[in-house]
Design a protein around this motif. Structure first.
Motif, PDB file in Angstrom:
ATOM      1  N   GLU A   1      99.662  15.993  -6.944  1.00 48.58           N
ATOM      2  CA  GLU A   1      99.289  16.004  -8.357  1.00 48.58           C
ATOM      3  C   GLU A   1      97.862  16.519  -8.525  1.00 48.58           C
ATOM      4  N   SER A   2      97.598  17.052  -9.709  1.00 50.74           N
ATOM      5  CA  SER A   2      96.250  17.525 -10.024  1.00 50.74           C
ATOM      6  C   SER A   2      95.288  16.350 -10.039  1.00 50.74           C
ATOM      7  N   VAL A   3      94.160  16.495  -9.372  1.00 49.64           N
ATOM      8  CA  VAL A   3      93.169  15.417  -9.337  1.00 49.64           C
ATOM      9  C   VAL A   3      92.616  15.161 -10.737  1.00 49.64           C
ATOM     10  N   ASP A   4      92.526  16.215 -11.551  1.00 51.45           N
ATOM     11  CA  ASP A   4      92.059  16.035 -12.928  1.00 51.45           C
ATOM     12  C   ASP A   4      93.019  15.157 -13.714  1.00 51.45           C
TER      13      ASP A   4
ATOM     14  N   VAL B   1      83.035  18.352  -6.654  1.00 53.76           N
ATOM     15  CA  VAL B   1      81.946  17.673  -7.359  1.00 53.76           C
ATOM     16  C   VAL B   1      82.347  17.353  -8.789  1.00 53.76           C
ATOM     17  N   GLU B   2      83.043  18.287  -9.454  1.00 55.89           N
ATOM     18  CA  GLU B   2      83.408  18.081 -10.844  1.00 55.89           C
ATOM     19  C   GLU B   2      84.892  17.759 -10.994  1.00 55.89           C
ATOM     20  N   ILE B   3      85.174  16.700 -11.743  1.00 55.59           N
ATOM     21  CA  ILE B   3      86.538  16.331 -12.082  1.00 55.59           C
ATOM     22  C   ILE B   3      86.576  16.138 -13.588  1.00 55.59           C
ATOM     23  N   CYS B   4      87.431  16.920 -14.246  1.00 51.65           N
ATOM     24  CA  CYS B   4      87.519  16.882 -15.717  1.00 51.65           C
ATOM     25  C   CYS B   4      86.154  17.133 -16.351  1.00 51.65           C
TER      26      CYS B   4
END
Length: 257
Positions: free
Chosen positions: A62-65, A6-9
């Motif tokens: 890779e990191s989704v953030d 749900v949360e990205i960065c």
């Protein structure tokens, strides 16, 4: 990479707004005059576009953030360079810009080393490509990029290929609820065709018709690459006997091939 989080960065993706094309057209004149509020609203209203793009890179480890942040840089560049007079939708222009920014990030973090001169040529080609996208409102071809740079198509093609991200043969290219189709499923081995399979099957069947000694001689001579002298020493007969048995075995095999 958990693309469904749900949360990205720190951004709650489930609450991201969506701007209509009409609202985006209203905001652009305000953005051009330096209205920070309009710019913020436009960026927030297109973050879902960034999310849709980074899903294409979900199998890169890779990191989704990180990908989201890089994608946002591409989005901002698209906003700064978009020409409203081209008559194309913003998303049509922005998606290649976002993809390009992410690919540059992945290339810079690629463990495979490419020479500085080749990398510089490739980045020049990418800048030329971005300039053409801005002018033409579409994705240019290799020939157009080469003409823009004043160099050959071959040099541009080789440079861009040199900095491409490696692809695993086990990367899925399509999946629709059933079994996935992987890259290896779509790779053709030009050294082998259907005729090779038929020929190999015929040879196997012909070998099965030979006696044990004849079969051993044929396998040693034509599969293992041994000389008649070597085969003779292994099975304890003369080279002349090996030669006669070999010829007889080949004659017999031809009846079945």
């Amino acid at each position: 990479m958990a693309i469904n989080k749900v949360e990205i960065c720190g951004v709650d993706t489930s609450k991201l707004p969506v701007l209509t094309n009409e609202r985006m057209r209203e905001l652009f004149p305000q953005i051009r005059t330096g209205d920070a509020g309009a710019r913020h609203e436009f960026i927030q209203g297109n973050l879902r576009l960034v999310l849709s793009v980074i899903q294409r890179f979900h199998n890169r480890g890779e990191s989704v953030d990180d990908l989201f942040q890089v994608g946002c840089i591409g989005l901002i560049k698209a906003i700064d360079n978009f020409n409203t007079e081209l008559g194309v939708r913003f998303s049509t222009y922005a998606v290649p810009m976002i993809i390009g920014e992410i690919r540059r990030y992945l290339r810079d973090n690629n463990p495979i080393r490419v020479s500085r001169s080749m990398r510089d040529l490739a980045y020049r080609a990418l800048r030329a490509r971005d300039a053409l996208v801005y002018r033409l409102g579409r994705e240019p071809g290799i020939r157009e990029i080469a003409q823009e740079m004043g160099t050959s198509e071959e040099e541009v093609s080789v440079a861009l290929e040199a900095i491409q991200d490696p692809v695993s043969l086990f990367d899925p290219v399509y999946q629709d609820g059933g079994d996935a189709i992987y890259v290896m499923d779509q790779v053709k081995d030009t050294r082998v065709d259907e005729n090779d399979w038929v020929r190999d099957l015929s040879i196997a069947q012909a070998l099965s018709k030979l006696g044990e000694r004849e079969r051993s001689i044929i396998k040693s001579r034509f599969f293992d690459g041994r000389t008649q002298m070597e085969v003779a020493g292994e099975i304890g007969i003369s080279q002349a006997q090996v030669s006669r048995l070999e010829k007889a075995a080949l004659t017999k095999m031809r009846r079945y091939i």
